[in-house]
Design an enzyme around this catalytic site. Sequence first.
Site, mmCIF file in Angstrom:
data_model
loop_
_atom_site.group_PDB
_atom_site.id
_atom_site.type_symbol
_atom_site.label_atom_id
_atom_site.label_comp_id
_atom_site.label_asym_id
_atom_site.label_seq_id
_atom_site.Cartn_x
_atom_site.Cartn_y
_atom_site.Cartn_z
ATOM 1 C CG ASP A 15 -9.301 0.122 5.413
ATOM 2 O OD1 ASP A 15 -9.142 -0.252 4.230
ATOM 3 O OD2 ASP A 15 -8.527 -0.186 6.336
ATOM 4 C CE LYS A 26 -3.788 -2.470 2.213
ATOM 5 N NZ LYS A 26 -4.461 -2.858 3.453
ATOM 6 C CD GLN A 58 -3.327 -4.282 6.786
ATOM 7 O OE1 GLN A 58 -3.267 -3.352 5.992
ATOM 8 N NE2 GLN A 58 -4.007 -5.390 6.510
#
Length: 295
Positions: free
Chosen positions: A121, A54, A98
């Site tokens: 997200d 990412k 994450q």
Amino acid sequence: MTARRIDGKAAAAAVRATVARIAADFRQRTGRAPGLATVLVGEDPASAVYVRSKVKATAEAGMEGFSHSLPDTTSEAELLELVERLNADDRVDGILVQLPLPRHIDSDRVIAAIDPAKDVDGFHPINAGRLATGLDGLVPCTPFGCLHLLKAELGDLSGKQAVVIGRSNIVGKPMAMLLLGESATVTIAHSRTEDLAEVVRHADIVVAAVGRPEMVKGDWLKPGAVVIDVGINRVPTADGKSRLVGDVAYDEAAEVAAAITPVPGGVGPMTIAMLLRNTVVAAHRRAGMADPEGL
Ligand code: NAD
């Protein structure tokens, strides 16, 4: 029938090129690049790989990356403090924490602490609620990427029978909401579903997000179905190594389906592309600008 192999890598490259062009334009107009902060807690090797890719993709799209790597002894309070700092930092348009987090940290609490405007997200309850009620928000990257592939393959999804296998907040539920938003007729199957093969047999669209290697068999599918395989499962091979497989038995499914995503090279690359997309969109909204076109 041998199914068309849906090339997620190529589709992702196209999205990323568009994002890069839009990011450059944003930089020219505002004097700064869109910024994405990534937060990794602990040493989970798979999570470390995901975060690294990412971060790399962020730089390649001409965006600014802010990486935070914390030890797994980090307390929930310390992590919440970092999230608060990132919320307040004007250079940061997107915050990605994450998952999974170490067990001593309540991930729901951490997700709820992220500014919904920076929640790239799309996991914050505000964004989940917006998706469910059909309002603009930020949509979880993996199902958003799946939808992008489905629309490229099928065009209009209206009236199609879609079966989503899996009901997680990260993939299954938002996927079902997105398909409903496209006026598909949606069934959500899960671990308690009876006779899953029979449920899947009616589907024009199958999205498998379970985490069980090659669970969906070729003879479960309706001929001509489009199959999106979200699963990422590592299985041992005869030579003592391992390989990645999806939730769908690819070779037999490819004999029946019209089109299918491979694993790897299908949904995975799209997830990162949609993260970059969400970041550049969040940057525009935070700057009071209209959503960029072409995404
Ligand atoms: P999860 O474990 O949170 O959810 C799995 C879901 O599968 C559950 O809702 C459960 O009800 C359902 N399920 C379990 N056993 C079942 C069975 N026998 N029959 C029917 N349904 C069953 O997982 P998740 O986070 O939604 O991820 C699912 C898979 O997708 C995993 O393999 C994960 O690695 C992968 N994934 C891939 C990406 C990507 O970028 N490609 C992103 C996220 C997740």
